[in-house]
Design an enzyme around this catalytic site. Sequence first.
Site, PDB file in Angstrom:
ATOM      1  N   GLU A 118       0.839  -1.110   0.003  1.00 34.55           N
ATOM      2  CA  GLU A 118       0.028  -0.059  -0.145  1.00 34.55           C
ATOM      3  C   GLU A 118       0.828   1.013   0.069  1.00 34.55           C
ATOM      4  OE1 GLU A 118      -2.083   0.403   3.821  1.00 34.55           O
ATOM      5  OE2 GLU A 118      -3.805   1.878   2.989  1.00 34.55           O
ATOM      6  N   LYS A 143      -9.706   1.930  -2.095  1.00 34.61           N
ATOM      7  CA  LYS A 143     -10.227   1.351  -0.527  1.00 34.61           C
ATOM      8  C   LYS A 143     -11.279   1.848  -0.034  1.00 34.61           C
ATOM      9  CE  LYS A 143      -7.284   1.344   3.669  1.00 34.61           C
ATOM     10  NZ  LYS A 143      -5.933   1.923   4.346  1.00 34.61           N
ATOM     11  N   CYS A 202      -5.600  -2.941   2.751  1.00 39.44           N
ATOM     12  CA  CYS A 202      -5.170  -2.860   4.182  1.00 39.44           C
ATOM     13  C   CYS A 202      -6.645  -2.914   5.098  1.00 39.44           C
ATOM     14  CB  CYS A 202      -4.419  -1.443   4.480  1.00 39.44           C
ATOM     15  SG  CYS A 202      -3.669  -1.611   5.947  1.00 39.44           S
TER      16      CYS A 202
END
Lengths: 288, 288
Positions: free
Chosen positions: A43, A116, A153
Amino acid sequence: MTKRNIAMLQGKWEGDLVQTNDWYQNEALKLKDKNIDLLVLPELFHTPYFPFEENPDFFKMAIQKEDPLVAEWQKIAKTLNCVLVFPFFEKRSTGIYHNSAFVFERDGSIAGLYRKSHIPDDPAFYEKYYFIPGDTGFEPIHTSAGCLGVLICWDQWFPEAARIMSLNGAEILIYPTAIGWAANEPTEIYERQKNSWMISMQGHAIANRVFSMAVNRIGIEGELTFWGHSFVAAPDGFLIEDLSPKHHGFQITSIDLSEIEENRHWWPHFRDRRIDQYQDILKIWGTP
Amino acid sequence: MTKRNIAMLQGKWEGDLVQTNDWYQNEALKLKDKNIDLLVLPELFHTPYFPFEENPDFFKMAIQKEDPLVAEWQKIAKTLNCVLVFPFFEKRSTGIYHNSAFVFERDGSIAGLYRKSHIPDDPAFYEKYYFIPGDTGFEPIHTSAGCLGVLICWDQWFPEAARIMSLNGAEILIYPTAIGWAANEPTEIYERQKNSWMISMQGHAIANRVFSMAVNRIGIEGELTFWGHSFVAAPDGFLIEDLSPKHHGFQITSIDLSEIEENRHWWPHFRDRRIDQYQDILKIWGTP
Protein backbone atom coordinates in the site's frame (compact mmCIF):
# COMPACT_ATOMS: atom_id res chain seq x y z
CA MET A 1 -2.95 -24.09 -16.95
CA THR A 2 -3.96 -23.15 -13.42
CA LYS A 3 -0.48 -22.68 -11.92
CA ARG A 4 0.63 -19.16 -11.09
CA ASN A 5 3.89 -17.68 -9.86
CA ILE A 6 3.18 -14.77 -7.54
CA ALA A 7 5.84 -12.27 -6.50
CA MET A 8 5.47 -10.13 -3.39
CA LEU A 9 7.73 -7.13 -2.98
CA GLN A 10 8.22 -6.32 0.70
CA GLY A 11 10.01 -2.98 1.04
CA LYS A 12 10.31 0.14 3.14
CA TRP A 13 10.38 3.90 2.89
CA GLU A 14 13.94 4.73 1.81
CA GLY A 15 13.99 8.34 2.97
CA ASP A 16 12.76 10.18 -0.09
CA LEU A 17 10.36 9.70 -2.98
CA VAL A 18 12.97 9.11 -5.69
CA GLN A 19 15.14 6.73 -3.67
CA THR A 20 12.12 4.72 -2.60
CA ASN A 21 10.73 4.36 -6.09
CA ASP A 22 14.19 3.50 -7.41
CA TRP A 23 14.59 0.74 -4.86
CA TYR A 24 11.21 -0.79 -5.76
CA GLN A 25 11.86 -0.55 -9.49
CA ASN A 26 15.34 -2.07 -9.24
CA GLU A 27 14.01 -4.90 -7.10
CA ALA A 28 11.08 -5.49 -9.45
CA LEU A 29 13.39 -5.66 -12.48
CA LYS A 30 15.29 -8.54 -10.84
CA LEU A 31 12.15 -10.55 -11.61
CA LYS A 32 12.75 -10.33 -15.37
CA ASP A 33 12.76 -13.78 -17.00
CA LYS A 34 11.65 -15.39 -13.74
CA ASN A 35 8.35 -16.36 -15.31
CA ILE A 36 6.15 -14.60 -12.78
CA ASP A 37 2.45 -14.08 -13.44
CA LEU A 38 1.66 -11.51 -10.77
CA LEU A 39 3.60 -8.88 -8.83
CA VAL A 40 2.11 -7.11 -5.80
CA LEU A 41 3.53 -4.00 -4.11
CA PRO A 42 2.65 -2.67 -0.63
CA GLU A 43 0.00 0.00 0.00
CA LEU A 44 1.21 3.56 -0.81
CA PHE A 45 4.65 2.11 -1.55
CA HIS A 46 5.80 5.28 -3.36
CA THR A 47 5.34 7.56 -0.33
CA PRO A 48 6.16 7.48 3.35
CA TYR A 49 3.24 6.35 5.50
CA PHE A 50 2.20 10.01 5.62
CA PRO A 51 -1.16 9.55 7.45
CA PHE A 52 0.81 9.36 10.71
CA GLU A 53 -0.19 13.04 10.94
CA GLU A 54 -2.71 15.42 9.39
CA ASN A 55 -0.74 17.76 7.17
CA PRO A 56 -2.20 19.56 4.14
CA ASP A 57 1.22 19.60 2.44
CA PHE A 58 1.07 15.82 2.05
CA PHE A 59 -1.76 16.05 -0.49
CA LYS A 60 0.97 17.13 -2.92
CA MET A 61 2.27 13.56 -3.01
CA ALA A 62 -0.94 12.32 -4.64
CA ILE A 63 -0.71 11.33 -8.29
CA GLN A 64 -3.07 10.97 -11.22
CA LYS A 65 -3.23 8.41 -14.00
CA GLU A 66 -1.19 10.81 -16.17
CA ASP A 67 1.73 10.93 -13.70
CA PRO A 68 5.02 9.58 -15.15
CA LEU A 69 5.23 7.13 -12.22
CA VAL A 70 2.18 5.28 -13.53
CA ALA A 71 3.66 4.95 -17.01
CA GLU A 72 6.99 3.78 -15.55
CA TRP A 73 5.28 0.94 -13.70
CA GLN A 74 3.11 0.03 -16.67
CA LYS A 75 6.36 -0.41 -18.56
CA ILE A 76 7.71 -2.64 -15.80
CA ALA A 77 4.61 -4.86 -16.05
CA LYS A 78 5.34 -5.19 -19.77
CA THR A 79 9.06 -5.84 -19.21
CA LEU A 80 8.30 -8.57 -16.65
CA ASN A 81 5.37 -9.85 -18.71
CA CYS A 82 3.27 -10.01 -15.55
CA VAL A 83 0.10 -8.62 -14.06
CA LEU A 84 1.02 -5.91 -11.55
CA VAL A 85 -0.90 -4.56 -8.55
CA PHE A 86 0.19 -0.94 -8.21
CA PRO A 87 -1.11 0.80 -5.06
CA PHE A 88 -0.92 4.59 -5.09
CA PHE A 89 -2.08 7.79 -3.45
CA GLU A 90 -4.72 8.89 -5.97
CA LYS A 91 -5.68 12.45 -6.76
CA ARG A 92 -9.04 11.94 -8.41
CA SER A 93 -9.69 15.66 -8.68
CA THR A 94 -8.95 18.83 -6.76
CA GLY A 95 -9.91 18.00 -3.17
CA ILE A 96 -10.86 14.38 -4.00
CA TYR A 97 -8.27 11.85 -2.89
CA HIS A 98 -8.31 8.05 -2.56
CA ASN A 99 -6.09 5.25 -1.35
CA SER A 100 -6.15 3.18 -4.54
CA ALA A 101 -4.55 0.47 -6.63
CA PHE A 102 -4.32 0.05 -10.38
CA VAL A 103 -3.97 -3.39 -11.86
CA PHE A 104 -1.86 -3.52 -15.01
CA GLU A 105 -2.02 -6.33 -17.54
CA ARG A 106 1.09 -8.04 -18.98
CA ASP A 107 1.07 -5.62 -21.92
CA GLY A 108 1.12 -2.65 -19.54
CA SER A 109 -2.50 -1.69 -20.12
CA ILE A 110 -4.78 -0.84 -17.20
CA ALA A 111 -6.97 -3.83 -16.32
CA GLY A 112 -8.80 -2.12 -13.47
CA LEU A 113 -8.82 0.22 -10.48
CA TYR A 114 -9.81 -0.36 -6.87
CA ARG A 115 -10.34 2.37 -4.28
CA LYS A 116 -10.02 1.41 -0.60
CA SER A 117 -13.52 1.12 0.80
CA HIS A 118 -12.94 0.97 4.57
CA ILE A 119 -10.91 3.92 5.81
CA PRO A 120 -9.30 3.70 9.26
CA ASP A 121 -8.64 6.52 11.62
CA ASP A 122 -6.69 5.67 14.73
CA PRO A 123 -3.83 7.29 16.62
CA ALA A 124 -0.97 7.51 14.04
CA PHE A 125 -3.23 6.27 11.20
CA TYR A 126 -5.25 9.41 10.39
CA GLU A 127 -6.51 8.19 7.03
CA LYS A 128 -9.97 9.75 7.19
CA TYR A 129 -8.28 13.13 6.80
CA TYR A 130 -6.82 12.14 3.43
CA PHE A 131 -8.98 9.52 1.75
CA ILE A 132 -12.62 9.48 0.69
CA PRO A 133 -14.06 5.95 1.13
CA GLY A 134 -13.89 4.22 -2.23
CA ASP A 135 -16.86 3.96 -4.57
CA THR A 136 -15.58 1.12 -6.74
CA GLY A 137 -17.49 -1.49 -4.72
CA PHE A 138 -16.17 -5.03 -4.46
CA GLU A 139 -15.71 -5.89 -8.12
CA PRO A 140 -12.81 -8.22 -8.83
CA ILE A 141 -10.51 -7.40 -11.71
CA HIS A 142 -10.25 -9.99 -14.47
CA THR A 143 -6.67 -10.56 -15.61
CA SER A 144 -4.55 -13.17 -17.35
CA ALA A 145 -3.14 -14.11 -13.91
CA GLY A 146 -6.59 -14.80 -12.43
CA CYS A 147 -9.63 -12.96 -11.19
CA LEU A 148 -8.16 -10.61 -8.59
CA GLY A 149 -10.07 -9.39 -5.54
CA VAL A 150 -7.93 -6.34 -4.84
CA LEU A 151 -8.67 -4.79 -1.44
CA ILE A 152 -6.45 -2.48 0.60
CA CYS A 153 -5.22 -2.76 4.21
CA TRP A 154 -8.08 -1.88 6.63
CA ASP A 155 -10.48 -3.70 4.24
CA GLN A 156 -8.80 -6.86 5.58
CA TRP A 157 -10.83 -6.74 8.81
CA PHE A 158 -14.20 -6.84 7.02
CA PRO A 159 -15.53 -10.28 6.04
CA GLU A 160 -18.22 -8.60 3.93
CA ALA A 161 -15.62 -7.25 1.48
CA ALA A 162 -13.96 -10.65 1.08
CA ARG A 163 -17.32 -12.39 0.72
CA ILE A 164 -18.66 -10.05 -1.95
CA MET A 165 -15.39 -10.11 -3.91
CA SER A 166 -15.57 -13.92 -3.85
CA LEU A 167 -19.26 -14.07 -4.80
CA ASN A 168 -18.32 -11.82 -7.71
CA GLY A 169 -15.72 -14.34 -8.83
CA ALA A 170 -12.41 -13.41 -7.16
CA GLU A 171 -9.87 -16.23 -7.01
CA ILE A 172 -7.16 -14.38 -5.07
CA LEU A 173 -7.87 -11.77 -2.39
CA ILE A 174 -4.97 -9.30 -2.50
CA TYR A 175 -4.34 -6.86 0.35
CA PRO A 176 -1.57 -4.28 -0.20
CA THR A 177 -0.97 -3.10 3.34
CA ALA A 178 0.87 -0.66 5.59
CA ILE A 179 0.34 -1.93 9.12
CA GLY A 180 2.61 -1.70 12.10
CA TRP A 181 2.85 -1.14 15.78
CA ALA A 182 2.42 2.35 17.16
CA ALA A 183 4.60 3.54 20.02
CA ASN A 184 1.47 4.14 22.13
CA GLU A 185 0.59 0.44 22.19
CA PRO A 186 1.73 -2.03 24.83
CA THR A 187 4.59 -4.13 23.39
CA GLU A 188 3.35 -7.30 25.12
CA ILE A 189 0.47 -7.54 22.67
CA TYR A 190 2.54 -6.98 19.50
CA GLU A 191 2.59 -10.66 18.57
CA ARG A 192 -1.12 -11.06 19.28
CA GLN A 193 -1.94 -8.07 17.06
CA LYS A 194 0.10 -9.46 14.18
CA ASN A 195 -1.58 -12.84 14.58
CA SER A 196 -5.07 -11.26 14.62
CA TRP A 197 -4.24 -9.52 11.38
CA MET A 198 -3.10 -12.73 9.72
CA ILE A 199 -5.90 -14.93 11.09
CA SER A 200 -8.47 -12.41 9.89
CA MET A 201 -7.32 -12.80 6.27
CA GLN A 202 -6.74 -16.56 6.59
CA GLY A 203 -10.37 -16.68 7.75
CA HIS A 204 -11.50 -14.88 4.59
CA ALA A 205 -9.66 -17.51 2.51
CA ILE A 206 -11.44 -20.29 4.41
CA ALA A 207 -14.94 -18.81 4.34
CA ASN A 208 -14.73 -18.30 0.58
CA ARG A 209 -12.21 -21.00 -0.37
CA VAL A 210 -10.02 -18.58 -2.29
CA PHE A 211 -6.36 -17.65 -2.01
CA SER A 212 -5.65 -14.69 0.25
CA MET A 213 -2.47 -12.64 0.42
CA ALA A 214 -1.13 -9.45 1.97
CA VAL A 215 1.96 -7.44 1.04
CA ASN A 216 3.06 -5.20 3.89
CA ARG A 217 5.89 -2.71 4.30
CA ILE A 218 8.74 -3.00 6.80
CA GLY A 219 10.96 -0.45 8.52
CA ILE A 220 10.48 2.28 11.10
CA GLU A 221 8.84 5.61 10.27
CA GLY A 222 8.57 7.96 13.22
CA GLU A 223 6.59 6.17 15.91
CA LEU A 224 5.46 3.36 13.60
CA THR A 225 7.21 0.01 13.19
CA PHE A 226 5.81 -1.82 10.15
CA TRP A 227 5.69 -5.53 10.85
CA GLY A 228 6.18 -7.12 7.41
CA HIS A 229 4.91 -10.72 7.42
CA SER A 230 3.70 -10.47 3.84
CA PHE A 231 2.03 -13.83 3.23
CA VAL A 232 0.10 -16.08 0.89
CA ALA A 233 -2.62 -18.36 2.27
CA ALA A 234 -4.23 -21.33 0.48
CA PRO A 235 -8.04 -21.71 0.20
CA ASP A 236 -8.04 -23.67 3.49
CA GLY A 237 -6.14 -20.84 5.21
CA PHE A 238 -2.81 -22.70 5.30
CA LEU A 239 0.15 -20.30 5.15
CA ILE A 240 2.13 -21.16 2.04
CA GLU A 241 4.43 -18.18 2.55
CA ASP A 242 5.05 -15.87 5.52
CA LEU A 243 7.93 -13.38 5.21
CA SER A 244 9.98 -12.32 8.19
CA PRO A 245 10.14 -8.56 8.87
CA LYS A 246 13.85 -8.93 8.03
CA HIS A 247 13.01 -9.94 4.46
CA HIS A 248 13.76 -6.88 2.32
CA GLY A 249 12.97 -7.65 -1.31
CA PHE A 250 10.94 -9.95 -3.51
CA GLN A 251 9.68 -13.46 -2.84
CA ILE A 252 8.12 -15.77 -5.43
CA THR A 253 5.39 -18.22 -4.40
CA SER A 254 3.80 -20.82 -6.66
CA ILE A 255 0.11 -21.56 -6.33
CA ASP A 256 -2.41 -23.66 -8.24
CA LEU A 257 -5.80 -22.01 -8.77
CA SER A 258 -7.43 -25.42 -9.24
CA GLU A 259 -7.23 -25.82 -5.45
CA ILE A 260 -10.19 -23.44 -5.24
CA GLU A 261 -12.51 -25.83 -7.02
CA GLU A 262 -11.15 -28.83 -5.11
CA ASN A 263 -11.76 -26.97 -1.83
CA ARG A 264 -15.28 -25.96 -2.81
CA HIS A 265 -16.15 -29.57 -3.66
CA TRP A 266 -15.07 -30.77 -0.20
CA TRP A 267 -16.32 -27.72 1.70
CA PRO A 268 -19.47 -26.56 -0.11
CA HIS A 269 -20.14 -23.48 2.03
CA PHE A 270 -21.63 -21.48 -0.84
CA ARG A 271 -24.37 -24.11 -1.25
CA ASP A 272 -25.66 -23.50 2.26
CA ARG A 273 -25.65 -19.72 2.70
CA ARG A 274 -28.95 -18.45 4.19
CA ILE A 275 -29.44 -15.33 2.11
CA ASP A 276 -33.03 -15.18 3.43
CA GLN A 277 -31.59 -14.57 6.92
CA TYR A 278 -28.80 -12.07 6.22
CA GLN A 279 -30.70 -8.78 5.92
CA ASP A 280 -29.40 -7.44 9.24
CA ILE A 281 -25.90 -7.26 7.79
CA LEU A 282 -27.04 -4.06 6.07
CA LYS A 283 -27.65 -2.38 9.44
CA ILE A 284 -25.16 -0.31 11.45
CA TRP A 285 -26.28 -2.04 14.62
CA GLY A 286 -29.02 -4.55 15.38
CA THR A 287 -31.23 -2.48 17.61
CA PRO A 288 -32.28 1.18 17.43
CA MET B 1 -18.71 -7.68 37.44
CA THR B 2 -17.58 -8.70 33.97
CA LYS B 3 -15.64 -11.87 34.84
CA ARG B 4 -17.14 -15.19 33.83
CA ASN B 5 -16.17 -18.80 34.46
CA ILE B 6 -17.03 -20.91 31.44
CA ALA B 7 -17.12 -24.69 31.54
CA MET B 8 -16.84 -26.79 28.39
CA LEU B 9 -17.78 -30.45 28.56
CA GLN B 10 -15.91 -32.43 25.92
CA GLY B 11 -17.32 -35.96 25.75
CA LYS B 12 -18.09 -38.85 23.44
CA TRP B 13 -20.82 -41.30 22.53
CA GLU B 14 -20.67 -43.95 25.23
CA GLY B 15 -22.44 -46.71 23.30
CA ASP B 16 -26.07 -46.15 24.24
CA LEU B 17 -28.41 -43.28 25.04
CA VAL B 18 -28.65 -43.88 28.80
CA GLN B 19 -24.93 -44.42 29.38
CA THR B 20 -24.06 -41.34 27.34
CA ASN B 21 -26.49 -39.07 29.17
CA ASP B 22 -25.36 -40.52 32.51
CA TRP B 23 -21.72 -39.77 31.73
CA TYR B 24 -22.52 -36.16 30.78
CA GLN B 25 -24.72 -35.61 33.85
CA ASN B 26 -22.16 -37.09 36.24
CA GLU B 27 -19.43 -35.00 34.74
CA ALA B 28 -21.58 -31.86 34.84
CA LEU B 29 -22.42 -32.43 38.52
CA LYS B 30 -18.70 -32.37 39.36
CA LEU B 31 -18.97 -28.64 38.61
CA LYS B 32 -21.19 -28.04 41.66
CA ASP B 33 -19.81 -25.31 43.91
CA LYS B 34 -17.13 -24.46 41.36
CA ASN B 35 -18.69 -21.07 40.77
CA ILE B 36 -19.21 -21.48 37.05
CA ASP B 37 -21.39 -19.06 35.12
CA LEU B 38 -21.85 -21.00 31.91
CA LEU B 39 -21.74 -24.66 30.87
CA VAL B 40 -21.69 -25.70 27.19
CA LEU B 41 -22.27 -29.24 25.88
CA PRO B 42 -21.40 -30.56 22.39
CA GLU B 43 -23.89 -30.67 19.50
CA LEU B 44 -26.37 -33.59 19.74
CA PHE B 45 -24.49 -34.78 22.83
CA HIS B 46 -27.34 -37.10 23.88
CA THR B 47 -27.26 -39.20 20.69
CA PRO B 48 -24.63 -40.83 18.52
CA TYR B 49 -23.66 -38.74 15.52
CA PHE B 50 -26.54 -40.45 13.68
CA PRO B 51 -26.40 -38.36 10.43
CA PHE B 52 -23.51 -40.58 9.31
CA GLU B 53 -26.30 -42.39 7.42
CA GLU B 54 -29.87 -41.71 6.29
CA ASN B 55 -32.09 -43.94 8.39
CA PRO B 56 -35.75 -43.18 9.18
CA ASP B 57 -35.47 -45.06 12.50
CA PHE B 58 -33.17 -42.36 13.83
CA PHE B 59 -35.96 -39.78 13.91
CA LYS B 60 -37.15 -41.65 17.02
CA MET B 61 -34.22 -40.18 18.96
CA ALA B 62 -35.60 -36.65 18.58
CA ILE B 63 -37.06 -35.04 21.69
CA GLN B 64 -39.52 -32.28 22.52
CA LYS B 65 -39.52 -29.68 25.24
CA GLU B 66 -41.69 -32.00 27.35
CA ASP B 67 -39.14 -34.84 27.27
CA PRO B 68 -37.83 -35.79 30.74
CA LEU B 69 -34.26 -35.23 29.47
CA VAL B 70 -34.95 -31.51 29.13
CA ALA B 71 -36.28 -31.26 32.69
CA GLU B 72 -33.30 -33.23 34.00
CA TRP B 73 -30.86 -30.76 32.47
CA GLN B 74 -32.89 -27.76 33.58
CA LYS B 75 -32.48 -29.15 37.09
CA ILE B 76 -28.73 -29.46 36.56
CA ALA B 77 -28.55 -25.80 35.54
CA LYS B 78 -30.30 -24.94 38.80
CA THR B 79 -28.08 -27.26 40.86
CA LEU B 80 -24.92 -25.75 39.37
CA ASN B 81 -26.40 -22.25 39.46
CA CYS B 82 -25.19 -21.64 35.92
CA VAL B 83 -26.47 -20.81 32.47
CA LEU B 84 -26.45 -23.98 30.37
CA VAL B 85 -26.29 -24.45 26.59
CA PHE B 86 -28.18 -27.69 25.92
CA PRO B 87 -27.94 -28.87 22.29
CA PHE B 88 -30.54 -31.46 21.27
CA PHE B 89 -32.19 -33.26 18.39
CA GLU B 90 -35.49 -31.40 18.30
CA LYS B 91 -38.81 -32.81 17.20
CA ARG B 92 -40.76 -29.64 16.51
CA SER B 93 -43.76 -31.53 15.19
CA THR B 94 -44.47 -34.70 13.29
CA GLY B 95 -42.11 -34.59 10.31
CA ILE B 96 -40.48 -31.31 11.44
CA TYR B 97 -37.04 -31.80 12.98
CA HIS B 98 -34.23 -29.39 13.86
CA ASN B 99 -30.69 -29.45 15.19
CA SER B 100 -31.23 -27.10 18.12
CA ALA B 101 -30.02 -25.80 21.44
CA PHE B 102 -31.93 -24.54 24.45
CA VAL B 103 -30.31 -22.08 26.79
CA PHE B 104 -31.33 -22.50 30.43
CA GLU B 105 -30.98 -19.78 33.06
CA ARG B 106 -29.48 -20.37 36.51
CA ASP B 107 -32.95 -21.06 37.92
CA GLY B 108 -33.54 -23.75 35.30
CA SER B 109 -35.96 -21.69 33.22
CA ILE B 110 -35.64 -21.57 29.45
CA ALA B 111 -33.88 -18.37 28.37
CA GLY B 112 -34.04 -19.09 24.64
CA LEU B 113 -33.85 -21.51 21.74
CA TYR B 114 -31.61 -21.54 18.67
CA ARG B 115 -32.14 -23.75 15.62
CA LYS B 116 -29.11 -24.47 13.42
CA SER B 117 -29.39 -22.27 10.34
CA HIS B 118 -26.77 -23.71 7.98
CA ILE B 119 -27.27 -27.43 7.41
CA PRO B 120 -24.39 -29.44 5.94
CA ASP B 121 -24.65 -32.48 3.75
CA ASP B 122 -21.42 -34.21 2.93
CA PRO B 123 -20.27 -37.81 2.80
CA ALA B 124 -20.89 -39.18 6.35
CA PHE B 125 -22.63 -35.93 7.42
CA TYR B 126 -26.09 -36.32 5.83
CA GLU B 127 -27.79 -33.65 7.90
CA LYS B 128 -30.10 -32.31 5.21
CA TYR B 129 -32.03 -35.56 5.48
CA TYR B 130 -32.83 -34.92 9.14
CA PHE B 131 -32.87 -31.20 9.84
CA ILE B 132 -34.89 -28.33 8.43
CA PRO B 133 -32.74 -25.15 8.30
CA GLY B 134 -33.53 -23.11 11.40
CA ASP B 135 -35.92 -20.19 11.37
CA THR B 136 -34.79 -18.55 14.62
CA GLY B 137 -32.50 -16.15 12.76
CA PHE B 138 -29.37 -14.83 14.45
CA GLU B 139 -30.82 -13.45 17.67
CA PRO B 140 -28.54 -13.73 20.66
CA ILE B 141 -29.99 -14.99 23.92
CA HIS B 142 -29.77 -12.63 26.88
CA THR B 143 -28.68 -14.40 30.09
CA SER B 144 -27.11 -13.62 33.43
CA ALA B 145 -23.83 -15.02 32.06
CA GLY B 146 -23.77 -12.64 29.10
CA CYS B 147 -25.46 -12.11 25.76
CA LEU B 148 -24.94 -15.47 24.04
CA GLY B 149 -24.65 -15.87 20.27
CA VAL B 150 -25.51 -19.55 20.13
CA LEU B 151 -24.80 -21.08 16.74
CA ILE B 152 -24.29 -24.75 15.88
CA CYS B 153 -21.43 -26.52 14.08
CA TRP B 154 -21.66 -25.85 10.30
CA ASP B 155 -22.79 -22.28 11.15
CA GLN B 156 -19.15 -21.78 12.15
CA TRP B 157 -18.03 -21.44 8.52
CA PHE B 158 -20.35 -18.49 7.80
CA PRO B 159 -19.09 -15.03 8.76
CA GLU B 160 -22.59 -13.63 8.15
CA ALA B 161 -24.02 -15.56 11.11
CA ALA B 162 -21.26 -14.37 13.45
CA ARG B 163 -21.58 -10.79 12.21
CA ILE B 164 -25.35 -10.57 12.63
CA MET B 165 -25.23 -12.20 16.07
CA SER B 166 -22.63 -9.62 17.07
CA LEU B 167 -24.53 -6.67 15.57
CA ASN B 168 -27.50 -7.90 17.58
CA GLY B 169 -25.43 -7.72 20.76
CA ALA B 170 -23.77 -11.13 21.26
CA GLU B 171 -20.75 -11.09 23.57
CA ILE B 172 -19.80 -14.76 23.23
CA LEU B 173 -20.25 -16.80 20.04
CA ILE B 174 -20.90 -20.39 21.14
CA TYR B 175 -20.61 -23.28 18.69
CA PRO B 176 -21.65 -26.70 20.01
CA THR B 177 -20.08 -28.98 17.41
CA ALA B 178 -19.68 -32.53 16.12
CA ILE B 179 -16.85 -32.42 13.62
CA GLY B 180 -14.31 -35.03 12.77
CA TRP B 181 -12.34 -36.68 10.04
CA ALA B 182 -14.08 -39.08 7.70
CA ALA B 183 -12.30 -42.22 6.58
CA ASN B 184 -12.66 -41.11 2.96
CA GLU B 185 -10.41 -38.11 3.49
CA PRO B 186 -6.64 -38.06 3.03
CA THR B 187 -4.96 -38.24 6.46
CA GLU B 188 -2.19 -35.85 5.40
CA ILE B 189 -4.65 -32.94 5.51
CA TYR B 190 -6.18 -33.78 8.91
CA GLU B 191 -4.18 -31.14 10.75
CA ARG B 192 -4.91 -28.52 8.09
CA GLN B 193 -8.65 -29.24 8.30
CA LYS B 194 -8.66 -28.86 12.07
CA ASN B 195 -6.72 -25.61 11.78
CA SER B 196 -9.14 -24.24 9.14
CA TRP B 197 -12.01 -24.96 11.50
CA MET B 198 -10.36 -23.15 14.38
CA ILE B 199 -9.08 -20.18 12.34
CA SER B 200 -12.55 -19.69 10.88
CA MET B 201 -14.04 -19.12 14.35
CA GLN B 202 -11.02 -17.16 15.60
CA GLY B 203 -11.64 -14.94 12.59
CA HIS B 204 -15.24 -14.36 13.68
CA ALA B 205 -13.97 -13.29 17.11
CA ILE B 206 -11.57 -10.81 15.49
CA ALA B 207 -14.01 -9.34 12.95
CA ASN B 208 -16.56 -8.67 15.67
CA ARG B 209 -14.31 -8.36 18.74
CA VAL B 210 -16.31 -10.88 20.73
CA PHE B 211 -15.36 -14.11 22.47
CA SER B 212 -15.76 -17.22 20.34
CA MET B 213 -15.84 -20.82 21.54
CA ALA B 214 -16.59 -24.30 20.25
CA VAL B 215 -17.35 -27.47 22.21
CA ASN B 216 -16.74 -30.57 20.10
CA ARG B 217 -17.10 -34.27 20.78
CA ILE B 218 -14.28 -36.81 20.77
CA GLY B 219 -14.14 -40.54 20.08
CA ILE B 220 -14.63 -42.76 17.07
CA GLU B 221 -18.07 -43.57 15.66
CA GLY B 222 -18.00 -45.81 12.62
CA GLU B 223 -15.88 -44.08 10.00
CA LEU B 224 -15.80 -40.78 11.86
CA THR B 225 -13.05 -39.67 14.24
CA PHE B 226 -14.18 -36.59 16.17
CA TRP B 227 -11.26 -34.28 16.72
CA GLY B 228 -12.06 -32.54 20.01
CA HIS B 229 -10.06 -29.31 20.32
CA SER B 230 -12.87 -27.54 22.14
CA PHE B 231 -11.57 -24.01 22.59
CA VAL B 232 -12.18 -20.47 23.82
CA ALA B 233 -10.82 -17.52 21.83
CA ALA B 234 -10.47 -13.93 23.07
CA PRO B 235 -11.86 -10.95 21.07
CA ASP B 236 -8.50 -10.68 19.26
CA GLY B 237 -8.66 -14.36 18.29
CA PHE B 238 -6.04 -15.47 20.82
CA LEU B 239 -6.64 -19.05 22.00
CA ILE B 240 -7.18 -18.91 25.76
CA GLU B 241 -8.04 -22.61 25.87
CA ASP B 242 -7.59 -25.46 23.38
CA LEU B 243 -8.40 -28.98 24.58
CA SER B 244 -6.50 -32.01 23.33
CA PRO B 245 -8.65 -34.79 21.79
CA LYS B 246 -7.48 -36.86 24.78
CA HIS B 247 -9.26 -34.52 27.18
CA HIS B 248 -12.41 -36.38 28.27
CA GLY B 249 -14.38 -34.25 30.71
CA PHE B 250 -14.92 -30.66 31.76
CA GLN B 251 -12.59 -27.69 31.57
CA ILE B 252 -13.16 -24.32 33.22
CA THR B 253 -11.88 -21.14 31.55
CA SER B 254 -12.08 -17.64 33.04
CA ILE B 255 -12.78 -14.72 30.77
CA ASP B 256 -13.48 -11.02 31.26
CA LEU B 257 -16.25 -9.59 29.09
CA SER B 258 -14.81 -6.08 29.46
CA GLU B 259 -12.14 -7.12 26.94
CA ILE B 260 -14.80 -6.69 24.26
CA GLU B 261 -15.13 -2.97 24.87
CA GLU B 262 -11.37 -2.54 25.22
CA ASN B 263 -10.89 -4.33 21.88
CA ARG B 264 -13.53 -2.23 20.16
CA HIS B 265 -11.90 0.98 21.34
CA TRP B 266 -8.55 -0.05 19.85
CA TRP B 267 -9.97 -1.75 16.76
CA PRO B 268 -13.10 0.22 15.81
CA HIS B 269 -14.18 -1.98 12.90
CA PHE B 270 -17.89 -1.37 13.48
CA ARG B 271 -17.39 2.37 12.92
CA ASP B 272 -16.16 1.80 9.38
CA ARG B 273 -18.51 -0.82 7.92
CA ARG B 274 -19.75 0.17 4.43
CA ILE B 275 -23.38 -0.89 4.70
CA ASP B 276 -24.05 1.09 1.51
CA GLN B 277 -21.78 -1.37 -0.35
CA TYR B 278 -22.87 -4.73 1.10
CA GLN B 279 -26.08 -5.47 -0.84
CA ASP B 280 -24.47 -8.26 -2.90
CA ILE B 281 -24.13 -10.34 0.25
CA LEU B 282 -27.83 -11.14 -0.17
CA LYS B 283 -27.17 -12.83 -3.52
CA ILE B 284 -26.42 -16.52 -4.09
CA TRP B 285 -23.72 -15.59 -6.58
CA GLY B 286 -22.58 -12.29 -8.03
CA THR B 287 -23.47 -12.80 -11.64
CA PRO B 288 -26.54 -14.39 -13.27
